[in-house]
Scaffold this motif. Structure first.
Motif, PDB file in Angstrom:
ATOM      1  N   ARG A  57      48.270 -38.535 -20.622  1.00 63.21           N
ATOM      2  CA  ARG A  57      48.064 -38.507 -22.066  1.00 63.21           C
ATOM      3  C   ARG A  57      49.332 -38.957 -22.812  1.00 63.21           C
ATOM      4  NH1 ARG A  57      44.135 -35.573 -24.192  1.00 63.21           N
ATOM      5  NH2 ARG A  57      44.612 -36.991 -25.927  1.00 63.21           N
ATOM      6  N   ILE A  58      50.480 -38.501 -22.326  1.00 66.48           N
ATOM      7  CA  ILE A  58      51.744 -38.903 -22.961  1.00 66.48           C
ATOM      8  C   ILE A  58      51.973 -40.401 -22.806  1.00 66.48           C
ATOM      9  CG2 ILE A  58      54.275 -38.696 -22.774  1.00 66.48           C
ATOM     10  CD1 ILE A  58      53.835 -35.720 -22.132  1.00 66.48           C
ATOM     11  N   HIS A  59      51.683 -40.937 -21.618  1.00 68.47           N
ATOM     12  CA  HIS A  59      51.836 -42.376 -21.365  1.00 68.47           C
ATOM     13  C   HIS A  59      50.948 -43.194 -22.309  1.00 68.47           C
ATOM     14  CE1 HIS A  59      52.411 -46.088 -19.067  1.00 68.47           C
ATOM     15  NE2 HIS A  59      51.088 -46.242 -19.127  1.00 68.47           N
ATOM     16  N   GLN A  60      49.773 -42.681 -22.607  1.00 68.68           N
ATOM     17  CA  GLN A  60      48.856 -43.387 -23.495  1.00 68.68           C
ATOM     18  C   GLN A  60      49.328 -43.373 -24.951  1.00 68.68           C
ATOM     19  OE1 GLN A  60      45.326 -41.122 -22.632  1.00 68.68           O
ATOM     20  NE2 GLN A  60      44.707 -42.429 -20.911  1.00 68.68           N
ATOM     21  N   LEU A  61      50.090 -42.350 -25.318  1.00 70.41           N
ATOM     22  CA  LEU A  61      50.505 -42.182 -26.712  1.00 70.41           C
ATOM     23  C   LEU A  61      51.873 -42.767 -27.036  1.00 70.41           C
ATOM     24  CD1 LEU A  61      49.311 -38.527 -27.390  1.00 70.41           C
ATOM     25  CD2 LEU A  61      48.519 -40.583 -28.570  1.00 70.41           C
ATOM     26  N   ILE A  62      52.787 -42.794 -26.063  1.00 73.87           N
ATOM     27  CA  ILE A  62      54.169 -43.196 -26.347  1.00 73.87           C
ATOM     28  C   ILE A  62      54.551 -44.431 -25.549  1.00 73.87           C
ATOM     29  CG2 ILE A  62      56.601 -42.490 -26.295  1.00 73.87           C
ATOM     30  CD1 ILE A  62      55.720 -39.624 -26.556  1.00 73.87           C
ATOM     31  N   ASP A  63      55.093 -45.403 -26.237  1.00 73.76           N
ATOM     32  CA  ASP A  63      55.639 -46.602 -25.605  1.00 73.76           C
ATOM     33  C   ASP A  63      57.122 -46.362 -25.375  1.00 73.76           C
ATOM     34  OD1 ASP A  63      56.487 -49.051 -24.787  1.00 73.76           O
ATOM     35  OD2 ASP A  63      55.963 -50.125 -26.621  1.00 73.76           O
ATOM     36  N   PHE A  64      57.509 -46.163 -24.123  1.00 75.78           N
ATOM     37  CA  PHE A  64      58.893 -45.829 -23.794  1.00 75.78           C
ATOM     38  C   PHE A  64      59.800 -47.056 -23.690  1.00 75.78           C
ATOM     39  CE2 PHE A  64      56.698 -42.008 -22.368  1.00 75.78           C
ATOM     40  CZ  PHE A  64      57.559 -41.010 -22.777  1.00 75.78           C
ATOM     41  N   SER A  65      59.286 -48.227 -23.979  1.00 79.43           N
ATOM     42  CA  SER A  65      60.104 -49.430 -23.826  1.00 79.43           C
ATOM     43  C   SER A  65      61.257 -49.488 -24.828  1.00 79.43           C
ATOM     44  CB  SER A  65      59.234 -50.684 -23.962  1.00 79.43           C
ATOM     45  OG  SER A  65      58.675 -50.771 -25.270  1.00 79.43           O
ATOM     46  N   PHE A  66      61.250 -48.603 -25.837  1.00 77.90           N
ATOM     47  CA  PHE A  66      62.358 -48.605 -26.805  1.00 77.90           C
ATOM     48  C   PHE A  66      63.690 -48.329 -26.134  1.00 77.90           C
ATOM     49  CE2 PHE A  66      60.623 -44.246 -26.885  1.00 77.90           C
ATOM     50  CZ  PHE A  66      61.752 -43.502 -26.588  1.00 77.90           C
ATOM     51  N   ILE A  67      63.667 -47.692 -24.962  1.00 71.44           N
ATOM     52  CA  ILE A  67      64.921 -47.379 -24.277  1.00 71.44           C
ATOM     53  C   ILE A  67      65.632 -48.657 -23.837  1.00 71.44           C
ATOM     54  CG2 ILE A  67      63.884 -47.179 -21.981  1.00 71.44           C
ATOM     55  CD1 ILE A  67      66.730 -45.006 -23.440  1.00 71.44           C
ATOM     56  N   LEU A  68      64.885 -49.725 -23.603  1.00 70.26           N
ATOM     57  CA  LEU A  68      65.500 -50.985 -23.167  1.00 70.26           C
ATOM     58  C   LEU A  68      66.423 -51.544 -24.233  1.00 70.26           C
ATOM     59  CD1 LEU A  68      62.405 -52.671 -21.477  1.00 70.26           C
ATOM     60  CD2 LEU A  68      64.225 -51.360 -20.399  1.00 70.26           C
ATOM     61  N   ASP A  69      65.954 -51.585 -25.462  1.00 67.87           N
ATOM     62  CA  ASP A  69      66.789 -52.074 -26.564  1.00 67.87           C
ATOM     63  C   ASP A  69      67.996 -51.169 -26.781  1.00 67.87           C
ATOM     64  OD1 ASP A  69      65.145 -54.239 -27.055  1.00 67.87           O
ATOM     65  OD2 ASP A  69      63.899 -53.132 -28.474  1.00 67.87           O
ATOM     66  N   PHE A  70      67.804 -49.878 -26.549  1.00 69.10           N
ATOM     67  CA  PHE A  70      68.866 -48.905 -26.810  1.00 69.10           C
ATOM     68  C   PHE A  70      70.027 -49.062 -25.823  1.00 69.10           C
ATOM     69  CE2 PHE A  70      70.840 -44.712 -26.398  1.00 69.10           C
ATOM     70  CZ  PHE A  70      71.091 -44.410 -27.734  1.00 69.10           C
ATOM     71  N   VAL A  71      69.723 -49.304 -24.541  1.00 71.06           N
ATOM     72  CA  VAL A  71      70.788 -49.334 -23.524  1.00 71.06           C
ATOM     73  C   VAL A  71      71.182 -50.741 -23.093  1.00 71.06           C
ATOM     74  CG1 VAL A  71      70.023 -47.100 -22.638  1.00 71.06           C
ATOM     75  CG2 VAL A  71      69.177 -49.195 -21.556  1.00 71.06           C
ATOM     76  N   GLN A  72      70.460 -51.772 -23.515  1.00 68.57           N
ATOM     77  CA  GLN A  72      70.692 -53.115 -23.002  1.00 68.57           C
ATOM     78  C   GLN A  72      72.134 -53.582 -23.198  1.00 68.57           C
ATOM     79  OE1 GLN A  72      67.635 -55.894 -24.031  1.00 68.57           O
ATOM     80  NE2 GLN A  72      68.873 -57.689 -23.566  1.00 68.57           N
ATOM     81  N   GLY A  73      72.737 -53.203 -24.324  1.00 68.87           N
ATOM     82  CA  GLY A  73      74.101 -53.628 -24.600  1.00 68.87           C
ATOM     83  C   GLY A  73      75.136 -53.029 -23.681  1.00 68.87           C
ATOM     84  N   HIS A  74      74.743 -52.033 -22.890  1.00 66.29           N
ATOM     85  CA  HIS A  74      75.686 -51.367 -21.985  1.00 66.29           C
ATOM     86  C   HIS A  74      75.519 -51.830 -20.534  1.00 66.29           C
ATOM     87  CE1 HIS A  74      76.467 -48.945 -25.457  1.00 66.29           C
ATOM     88  NE2 HIS A  74      75.228 -48.500 -25.482  1.00 66.29           N
TER      89      HIS A  74
END
Length: 495
Positions: free
Chosen positions: A28-45
């Motif tokens: 249910r959580i996977h269906q509701l939340i797109d966790f791909s935002f973490i990629l933009d957050f850490v990509q610079g590191h």
């Protein structure tokens, strides 16, 4: 080198995932939340072109999410994911795929998540919640809770000795040959206060020596140097009111009540009436509650949520906070303290009479003020006062001067607060029946605090690195409880 290693094709064993119930919480959580935002957050590191292939950041973040959801340690979450089909499906691996070493989770938290504004992760989740229309309420509840440091407080002499030993160990690990060039810890002599001063001077000298020997220090040595500088520069240390742990130098003593204290951190939380945490600010335990208010409101507005009402206790009912809410057209359902309700009360308040036609004040002896002036700050962050001045020569001979006029004083004044319109409106609303009805809703955020602390580990700090580690822990915990709440809001029967 950052390279996403998510499975593009399913293996033969992925058929096992069909055994997972479709109403499982992680599905249910996977269906509701797109966790791909973490990629933009850490990509610079990450280095995008060189170095070893990095583990997929989203996979690592999902492992940490499971860890906070079920309150597991780094080692335990890896072991559980090896044998739990739902866990492994959620992180995006095939059943036979290996899992990373537990130490990688700690490195990812500290060096990737901790390297950015971690609060932005919570903002991204709330934005998704707003976009899906799950938040129906326009009211925000604000409150603070506390977290105990996992390290005990120590006396100043212990703190100084521990800090020195930690710095020496870090240098030895980096280059054992340099250890001989460091000043040795002497035997401190005299009374305890004198020993503390000697230890402080030694720690300062040790830190300066390490910086000279390792001007480009990084990693653990740099971390220990930062701890040393924080301890040495703390003017309140020897008064036993500043740093009280060499391992957790950001932790401070705070108060849960008039008689109960704690050693650790304070989390100020903003939450919608639907139960979604919109912002969280982590500070040392001795910081006062009202300071976090403007930042909580700012981060809440960045989620796209339109706030029309704020519910909070009297700790947040400051002049500045009420003015901020008035500016934004937000109803302040905030318990006001006596100073906000009545202002400073003069003991002769009932004996002085104001005459609006002449704009003067008459004293108990019948004398009228001779002039008036506005007093106090003009920055608009506090109430100014209208001060009336009396002829002090008449006060000297007044038969009622006892308790009113002090012999030898050069002036006699009487002041009344200048009540701004927004404060008057807040006071009128505070005394209404509608206020009492709405204020009862604050129990919801108290329930949320209980969930954070007792079900997801926020009662005690779990990571090292002081304030940074505590911010990471608090934000990740808030994201997890938001995800659980989003599942319920998306299923009306469950909410």
């Amino acid at each position: 080198m950052l390279e996403l290693n998510k499975q593009q094709t399913l293996s033969f064993h992925s058929e096992l995932y069909k055994l997972i119930p479709q109403d499982h919480l992680l599905i249910r959580i996977h269906q509701l939340i797109d966790f791909s935002f973490i990629l933009d957050f850490v990509q610079g590191h990450y280095n995008l072109f060189y170095g070893r292939r990095a583990k997929d950041p989203e996979m690592l973040f999902r492992l940490i999410f499971i860890q906070k959801l079920y309150n597991l340690s780094d080692e335990r979450v890896i072991e559980e994911t090896k044998v739990n089909l739902a866990y492994k499906w959620f992180v995006g691996l095939n059943p036979e795929d290996p899992l990373p070493d537990p130490s990688l989770l700690s490195l990812f938290r500290v060096h990737k998540i901790g390297a950015g504004e971690v609060e932005n992760l919570l903002t991204e989740v709330v934005k998704q919640c707003v976009a899906k229309g799950l938040i129906k309420s326009s009211a925000v509840l604000i409150d603070a809770t506390h977290t105990h440091s996992k390290y005990e407080a120590s006396k100043p002499l212990q703190v100084l000795k521990q800090a020195a030993n930690r710095l020496q160990r870090a240098v030895k690990k980096h280059n054992s040959k340099l250890l001989k060039q460091l000043p040795k810890m002497p035997e401190f002599e005299g009374e305890i206060r004198e020993q503390e001063k000697q230890a402080l001077a030694y720690l300062a000298h040790l830190g300066e020596t390490v910086e000279e020997l390792l001007p480009d220090a990084e990693g653990q040595v740099q971390s220990r140097l930062e701890e040393t500088k924080k301890i040495v520069s703390d003017e309140r240390l020897l008064a036993w009111k500043g740093v009280q742990s060499a391992i957790d130098p950001d932790a401070r003593f705070g108060w849960k009540s008039a008689t109960t204290s704690f050693f650790g951190y304070k989390e100020s939380i903003a939450m919608t009436e639907d139960g979604i945490i919109t912002a969280i600010k982590v500070e040392p335990g001795n910081v006062s509650d009202p300071k976090a208010f403007p930042e909580l409101m700012k981060h809440t507005s960045e989620t796209g949520l339109v706030v029309e009402e704020v519910l909070a206790d009297k700790a947040y009912g400051s002049f500045t906070n009420l003015k901020l809410l008035e500016r934004d057209g937000i109803t302040p359902t905030i318990q006001l303290n006596e100073m906000m309700l009545y202002g400073h009360q003069d003991e002769h308040r009932d004996k002085f009479v104001y005459h609006k036609d002449s704009e003067t004040v008459e004293c108990p002896a019948g004398q009228h003020s001779i002039r008036k002036a506005k007093m106090g700050p003009k920055d608009g962050n506090e109430c100014q006062r209208l001060t009336f001045f009396f002829d002090v020569e008449k006060c000297k001979d007044c038969p009622l001067q006892e308790g009113c006029y002090k012999p030898g004083a050069k002036s006699k004044t009487y002041s009344v607060p200048i009540i701004p319109e927004f404060k008057q409106k807040a006071v009128e609303y505070h005394n209404s029946e509608a206020f009492k009805q709405r204020y009862r809703m604050r129990y919801k955020i108290e329930q949320k605090n209980h969930e954070l602390k007792n079900h997801h580990g926020l009662a005690n700090s779990q990571y090292s690195r002081g304030l940074i580690g505590m911010r990471i822990q608090a934000v990740l915990t808030a994201i997890v409880v938001n995800a659980k709440r989003m599942v319920k809001l998306a299923s009306p029967k469950m909410a």
